[in-house]
Design a protein around this motif. Sequence first.
Motif, short mmCIF file in Angstrom:
data_model
loop_
_atom_site.label_atom_id
_atom_site.label_comp_id
_atom_site.label_asym_id
_atom_site.label_seq_id
_atom_site.Cartn_x
_atom_site.Cartn_y
_atom_site.Cartn_z
N PRO A 146 0.84 -1.21 0.00
CA PRO A 146 0.00 0.00 0.00
C PRO A 146 0.87 1.26 0.00
CG PRO A 146 -0.07 -1.08 2.14
CD PRO A 146 0.71 -1.97 1.23
N ASP A 147 0.27 2.34 -0.44
CA ASP A 147 1.01 3.61 -0.47
C ASP A 147 1.23 4.13 0.94
OD1 ASP A 147 1.29 3.68 -3.18
OD2 ASP A 147 -0.47 4.92 -3.54
N THR A 148 2.48 4.43 1.26
CA THR A 148 2.84 5.07 2.52
C THR A 148 3.33 6.47 2.17
OG1 THR A 148 5.10 4.23 2.40
CG2 THR A 148 3.49 2.86 3.56
N PRO A 149 3.47 7.34 3.15
CA PRO A 149 3.97 8.69 2.83
C PRO A 149 5.34 8.67 2.16
CG PRO A 149 3.02 8.66 5.03
CD PRO A 149 3.02 7.25 4.54
N ASP A 150 6.23 7.76 2.58
CA ASP A 150 7.55 7.69 1.94
C ASP A 150 7.43 7.29 0.47
OD1 ASP A 150 8.61 8.25 4.42
OD2 ASP A 150 8.97 6.13 4.92
N ILE A 151 6.58 6.32 0.20
CA ILE A 151 6.41 5.86 -1.18
C ILE A 151 5.76 6.95 -2.02
CG2 ILE A 151 5.27 4.11 -2.61
CD1 ILE A 151 7.63 3.05 -1.04
N LYS A 152 4.83 7.70 -1.46
CA LYS A 152 4.18 8.78 -2.22
C LYS A 152 5.20 9.84 -2.62
CE LYS A 152 -0.47 8.24 -0.41
NZ LYS A 152 -1.57 8.80 0.35
N VAL A 153 6.13 10.13 -1.70
CA VAL A 153 7.18 11.10 -2.02
C VAL A 153 8.05 10.56 -3.16
CG1 VAL A 153 9.28 12.19 -1.12
CG2 VAL A 153 7.20 12.15 0.26
N LEU A 154 8.40 9.29 -3.08
CA LEU A 154 9.22 8.68 -4.13
C LEU A 154 8.48 8.64 -5.47
CD1 LEU A 154 11.03 5.74 -2.29
CD2 LEU A 154 12.04 7.84 -3.17
N ARG A 155 7.17 8.40 -5.44
CA ARG A 155 6.39 8.36 -6.69
C ARG A 155 6.35 9.74 -7.34
NH1 ARG A 155 5.30 3.39 -7.34
NH2 ARG A 155 4.30 2.13 -5.76
N GLU A 156 6.29 10.78 -6.53
CA GLU A 156 6.35 12.15 -7.08
C GLU A 156 7.74 12.42 -7.66
OE1 GLU A 156 4.00 14.45 -7.62
OE2 GLU A 156 2.58 12.92 -6.95
N LYS A 157 8.75 11.94 -6.96
CA LYS A 157 10.12 12.15 -7.40
C LYS A 157 10.41 11.37 -8.68
CE LYS A 157 14.73 12.39 -5.39
NZ LYS A 157 15.57 12.06 -4.25
N GLU A 158 9.78 10.21 -8.87
CA GLU A 158 10.04 9.39 -10.06
C GLU A 158 9.42 9.99 -11.31
OE1 GLU A 158 8.46 5.40 -10.43
OE2 GLU A 158 6.55 6.03 -9.59
N LYS A 159 8.48 10.90 -11.15
CA LYS A 159 7.89 11.55 -12.31
C LYS A 159 8.88 12.49 -12.99
CE LYS A 159 3.17 11.23 -10.61
NZ LYS A 159 2.01 11.94 -10.08
N GLY A 160 9.93 12.85 -12.26
CA GLY A 160 10.97 13.71 -12.82
C GLY A 160 12.07 12.89 -13.48
N ASP A 161 13.28 13.37 -13.38
CA ASP A 161 14.44 12.72 -14.00
C ASP A 161 14.88 11.54 -13.14
OD1 ASP A 161 16.54 12.13 -15.59
OD2 ASP A 161 17.77 13.86 -15.04
N TRP A 162 14.97 10.37 -13.76
CA TRP A 162 15.34 9.15 -13.03
C TRP A 162 16.82 9.16 -12.66
CZ3 TRP A 162 13.20 4.16 -11.87
CH2 TRP A 162 11.81 4.16 -11.88
N ARG A 163 17.61 9.96 -13.32
CA ARG A 163 19.04 10.02 -12.98
C ARG A 163 19.27 10.67 -11.62
NH1 ARG A 163 21.01 12.49 -18.54
NH2 ARG A 163 18.79 12.85 -18.70
N LYS A 164 18.28 11.43 -11.15
CA LYS A 164 18.41 12.07 -9.84
C LYS A 164 18.05 11.11 -8.70
CE LYS A 164 17.44 16.65 -11.65
NZ LYS A 164 16.48 17.77 -11.68
N LEU A 165 17.45 9.99 -9.01
CA LEU A 165 17.10 9.00 -7.99
C LEU A 165 18.33 8.17 -7.64
CD1 LEU A 165 13.70 7.63 -9.34
CD2 LEU A 165 14.04 9.07 -7.35
N THR A 166 18.48 7.85 -6.37
CA THR A 166 19.57 6.98 -5.96
C THR A 166 19.18 5.52 -6.23
OG1 THR A 166 18.77 6.72 -3.71
CG2 THR A 166 20.23 8.61 -4.15
N VAL A 167 20.13 4.63 -6.14
CA VAL A 167 19.86 3.21 -6.36
C VAL A 167 18.91 2.68 -5.28
CG1 VAL A 167 20.93 0.93 -6.46
CG2 VAL A 167 22.07 2.87 -7.52
N GLU A 168 19.08 3.14 -4.04
CA GLU A 168 18.21 2.70 -2.96
C GLU A 168 16.77 3.16 -3.19
OE1 GLU A 168 21.16 4.27 -2.32
OE2 GLU A 168 22.25 2.44 -1.80
N GLU A 169 16.60 4.38 -3.71
CA GLU A 169 15.25 4.86 -4.00
C GLU A 169 14.61 4.07 -5.13
OE1 GLU A 169 15.65 9.57 -2.74
OE2 GLU A 169 16.21 8.95 -4.78
N LYS A 170 15.39 3.72 -6.14
CA LYS A 170 14.86 2.90 -7.24
C LYS A 170 14.46 1.52 -6.73
CE LYS A 170 17.64 5.17 -10.78
NZ LYS A 170 18.75 5.02 -11.72
#
Length: 174
Positions: A60-84
């Motif tokens: 289920p969506d948690t606040p941490d996952i919601k933040v990551l889902r918003e972040k993934e809508k941008g540039d994937w190169r800015k995401l760390t390996v742990e976030e991916k």
Amino acid sequence: MANILLRRALLDAIRVPVGTRASSELSKIGNREWVGYGFNGQPNYMDRADYPLPAVRFRPDTPDIKVLREKEKGDWRKLTVEEKKALYRASFCQTFAEFQAPTGEWKGAFGWALILASMSLWAYMAMKLFVYSPLPESFSEESQKAQLKRMLDLQVNPVDGLSSKWDYENNRWK
């Protein structure tokens, strides 16, 4: 017939109406997002190689996952390996390598098969020892030889049977 009616009633009870799927917002299953058709169109999750995209997300969506889902809508190169990895694990339970890896279940099945085979052998030996009567005397080798000699002496079936293959002059088989 009752089985078919019961199955149909159960499927109708858990089936999500078609209008819910076609709404502008994606349907939710609990707090999990419905993201695809899946392997049978029902809102369920299963790791399968033939249908790699399940109908709902794994977690289920948690606040941490919601933040990551918003972040993934941008540039994937800015995401760390742990976030991916966190995004992947929020959508899927296992990777292809994990759910296709051998589990070793065959060892347990093979062990149970050997146990059952040994139990059946013990049961056979117990039956032979305690239940079945001993073989008749006519099954002994001496008795069979005597019976064969008696049949040859009586010339049983001399045209095409056993006696036809015995040479009575030389006392041996032809």
